[in-house]
Design a protein around this motif. Structure first.
Motif, PDB file in Angstrom:
ATOM      1  N   LEU A 236       0.835  -1.204   0.000  1.00 48.14           N
ATOM      2  CA  LEU A 236       0.000   0.000   0.000  1.00 48.14           C
ATOM      3  C   LEU A 236       0.869   1.252   0.000  1.00 48.14           C
ATOM      4  CD1 LEU A 236      -2.763   1.299   0.007  1.00 48.14           C
ATOM      5  CD2 LEU A 236      -2.719   1.248   2.503  1.00 48.14           C
TER       6      LEU A 236
ATOM      7  N   GLN B 145       2.167   1.754  -3.449  1.00 46.52           N
ATOM      8  CA  GLN B 145       1.113   2.185  -4.370  1.00 46.52           C
ATOM      9  C   GLN B 145       0.762   3.658  -4.162  1.00 46.52           C
ATOM     10  OE1 GLN B 145      -0.808   0.403  -6.966  1.00 46.52           O
ATOM     11  NE2 GLN B 145      -1.012   2.593  -7.307  1.00 46.52           N
TER      12      GLN B 145
ATOM     13  N   SER C 284       0.985   6.524  -7.003  1.00 50.53           N
ATOM     14  CA  SER C 284      -0.137   7.407  -7.360  1.00 50.53           C
ATOM     15  C   SER C 284       0.279   8.870  -7.156  1.00 50.53           C
ATOM     16  CB  SER C 284      -1.373   7.083  -6.511  1.00 50.53           C
ATOM     17  OG  SER C 284      -1.832   5.761  -6.773  1.00 50.53           O
TER      18      SER C 284
ATOM     19  N   LEU D 121      -5.027  10.216  -9.939  1.00 51.15           N
ATOM     20  CA  LEU D 121      -5.666   9.138 -10.709  1.00 51.15           C
ATOM     21  C   LEU D 121      -5.334   9.262 -12.188  1.00 51.15           C
ATOM     22  CD1 LEU D 121      -9.101   9.410  -8.891  1.00 51.15           C
ATOM     23  CD2 LEU D 121      -7.528   7.479  -8.716  1.00 51.15           C
TER      24      LEU D 121
ATOM     25  N   ILE E 176     -10.133   8.164  -3.208  1.00 48.09           N
ATOM     26  CA  ILE E 176      -8.997   7.802  -2.345  1.00 48.09           C
ATOM     27  C   ILE E 176      -8.859   6.285  -2.256  1.00 48.09           C
ATOM     28  CG2 ILE E 176      -8.130   7.890   0.049  1.00 48.09           C
ATOM     29  CD1 ILE E 176      -9.493  10.726   0.161  1.00 48.09           C
TER      30      ILE E 176
ATOM     31  N   ALA F 294      -9.629   4.264  -4.647  1.00 49.70           N
ATOM     32  CA  ALA F 294      -9.110   3.839  -5.953  1.00 49.70           C
ATOM     33  C   ALA F 294      -7.627   4.151  -6.117  1.00 49.70           C
ATOM     34  CB  ALA F 294      -9.912   4.494  -7.074  1.00 49.70           C
ATOM     35  N   LEU F 295      -7.158   5.268  -5.561  1.00 47.61           N
ATOM     36  CA  LEU F 295      -5.730   5.578  -5.710  1.00 47.61           C
ATOM     37  C   LEU F 295      -4.878   4.667  -4.828  1.00 47.61           C
ATOM     38  CD1 LEU F 295      -3.946   7.461  -3.451  1.00 47.61           C
ATOM     39  CD2 LEU F 295      -5.728   9.083  -4.025  1.00 47.61           C
ATOM     40  N   GLN F 296      -5.502   4.051  -3.813  1.00 48.53           N
ATOM     41  CA  GLN F 296      -4.772   3.123  -2.947  1.00 48.53           C
ATOM     42  C   GLN F 296      -4.743   1.702  -3.521  1.00 48.53           C
ATOM     43  OE1 GLN F 296      -5.061   4.138   1.591  1.00 48.53           O
ATOM     44  NE2 GLN F 296      -7.116   4.323   0.793  1.00 48.53           N
TER      45      GLN F 296
ATOM     46  N   PRO G  63      -5.768   0.443  -7.163  1.00 50.49           N
ATOM     47  CA  PRO G  63      -6.366   0.821  -8.448  1.00 50.49           C
ATOM     48  C   PRO G  63      -7.212  -0.259  -9.112  1.00 50.49           C
ATOM     49  CG  PRO G  63      -4.073   1.530  -8.350  1.00 50.49           C
ATOM     50  CD  PRO G  63      -4.320   0.657  -7.147  1.00 50.49           C
TER      51      PRO G  63
END
Lengths: 302, 302
Positions: A259, A262, A266, A290, B135, B137-139, B141
């Motif tokens: 995490l 990631q 991002s 995004l 948030i 989704a950015l963690q 994807p």
């Protein structure tokens, strides 16, 4: 569209997580991995042959953003020269409060000099959890948010415990005991001739541990206990306008280095999209993190 | 420091929630309330004497931001002239997808003409829930986010049910049945001479209801069933980098109009801080929604 070229500095757990996230991203290309001279050989063995592994960033050609998977205390000295050369940086500096503000100011100056941008403290806490805390507060400005970490392995506390004299290997777990309070359980493998009591005292007196209830246990094999699962529960009861009893709860159950890597990747995307300067994650619009066009992001998430 | 002067347009449940939030904010002043001519008398009776109640915005003197507590379908025609005059606007337009993008483009043009800014779709969903979805989704994807609303009263669906011929009063509840699916239960008071079956069919065929399982019940007194409590559970299982099984869950239990009003007022602060243009809540840094200096916000929430 040209893909953003991202390099990873450091190849620990978080660096490996960042590599994975870059390879999975539709809009990013891996420029390569930068490690220290003595770690080159091991890194090349670990990674597939198509990944460039070097000891100096300038061996990688054009790099838009460097993801700094290095300890918090090394962030400033690694980031400043890169920013001054015009390479954006992302770090996961994990010390909350005034030190974080100071780092932001230092990197802001270097970033403006080099015409690059830095995203700082871009892990999950500080990081995405910080966003959640702020969103809870803007919804119910009066109230208290409790952040409960774990159960899970604290990377920072584990490093501190390992450094104590007489400790061969260590693992520090963060256990939530409710309403933002935590207990720490530290498992240590002792070097021959060292007593548990001496080491337990040294750990408990360290500023990393002295504010929490800490228990230290001697075990034969720390590796058998180690798991990188982690998580958080954040809760807020608060007042919106003049109406009490607004309740919010956010929970995550995650693989810590995956995490962190990631979120940093991002944030690499976000770094490329900001004007020169240094930013915490709270200072950047969420759309910047995004992939895709503004319209597609708005239609998907709003 | 001069406080930001905020006006509220409309005095329904959400307008009242916004008034409360302005009065509770340390950095905002209430400029007054704008209602339609025929509603002036009732509004003046409801509000304390120090609150200016008028039917035209220009009667309020300087106004920095107008919070538009009006139905979604009225947002564009109310917002455009205000923006063109240089008054920032905040709305809680609640139709997701391409209509929202179209509104953003229309208001963006008016806002740039007038040198003001508009924050659109700034309630809790769309609004703060949209931030959370992004948030998550950015963690992680790759994965699916399920948004489960309720149990609670849907303002939009209640209005649609009330407008059907033969309906004296109505209440539409949104009940989560799991993984993003919902059942709607509509309670209606019938006018004399109307049959439940006819009205139930008219409601079920309306595009607002036709996509969900809908049940319609006749009751003697809708008011006795009405409660403005609401909430959401959003869940995501996803992959961070190449690591599966990352789990996130966000839950809220709130008073619908109080939270909507509060988010709009926090967004009024953000509107004042953005350059001219129209923005969804995803396009604005989170720091903009909170009172205080940048340093204090970062030290408190990061």
């Amino acid at each position: 569209m040209d893909k953003t070229r991202v390099a990873v500095v450091g190849l620990g757990n978080v660096g490996t997580g960042a590599l994975d996230a870059i390879e999975a991203a539709p809009d990013l290309d891996l420029a390569g991995v930068v490690v220290r001279e003595h770690a080159l050989c091991r890194a090349r063995q670990l990674l597939p042959p198509h990944v460039s592994v070097v000891s100096r960033m300038d061996e990688l050609g054009k790099v838009d953003v460097a993801v700094l998977a290095v300890p918090s205390r090394s962030v400033e000295k690694v980031a400043v020269p890169l920013l001054q050369q015009g390479i954006c940086t992302v770090d996961s500096f994990d010390i909350h409060g005034s030190e974080l503000w100071r780092l932001r100011q230092e990197l802001d100056q270097a970033a403006r000099q080099g015409g690059a941008s830095a995203v700082i403290a871009a892990g999950w806490d500080p990081g995405t959890d910080s966003l959640i805390r702020a969103i809870l507060a803007l919804q119910a400005p009066r109230g208290i948010t409790y952040t409960n970490f774990g159960p899970g392995m604290s990377m920072g506390h584990t490093v501190v415990a390992k450094e104590k004299e007489g400790v061969k290997n260590a693992l520090s777990l963060t256990l939530p005991i409710g309403y933002g309070q935590h207990r720490r359980q530290v498992y240590v493998e002792l070097e021959p001739g060292y007593a548990l009591e001496t080491i337990a005292n040294a750990i408990k007196q360290d500023p990393y541990f002295s504010h929490d209830e800490t228990h230290v246990f001697a075990v034969k094999d720390v590796a058998k206990l180690t798991d990188t699962g982690h998580g958080v529960v954040m809760e807020r009861h608060g007042t919106a306008g003049k109406t009490a009893n607004q309740f919010f709860r956010y929970e995550s159950r995650v693989t810590n280095p995956a995490l962190t890597g990631q979120v940093m990747v991002s944030s690499a995307r976000a770094a490329k999209r900001q004007p020169p300067g240094a930013y915490t994650i709270l200072e950047i619009p969420i759309v910047s993190f995004l992939p895709g066009t503004l319209q597609s992001i708005i239609e998907q998430y709003v």
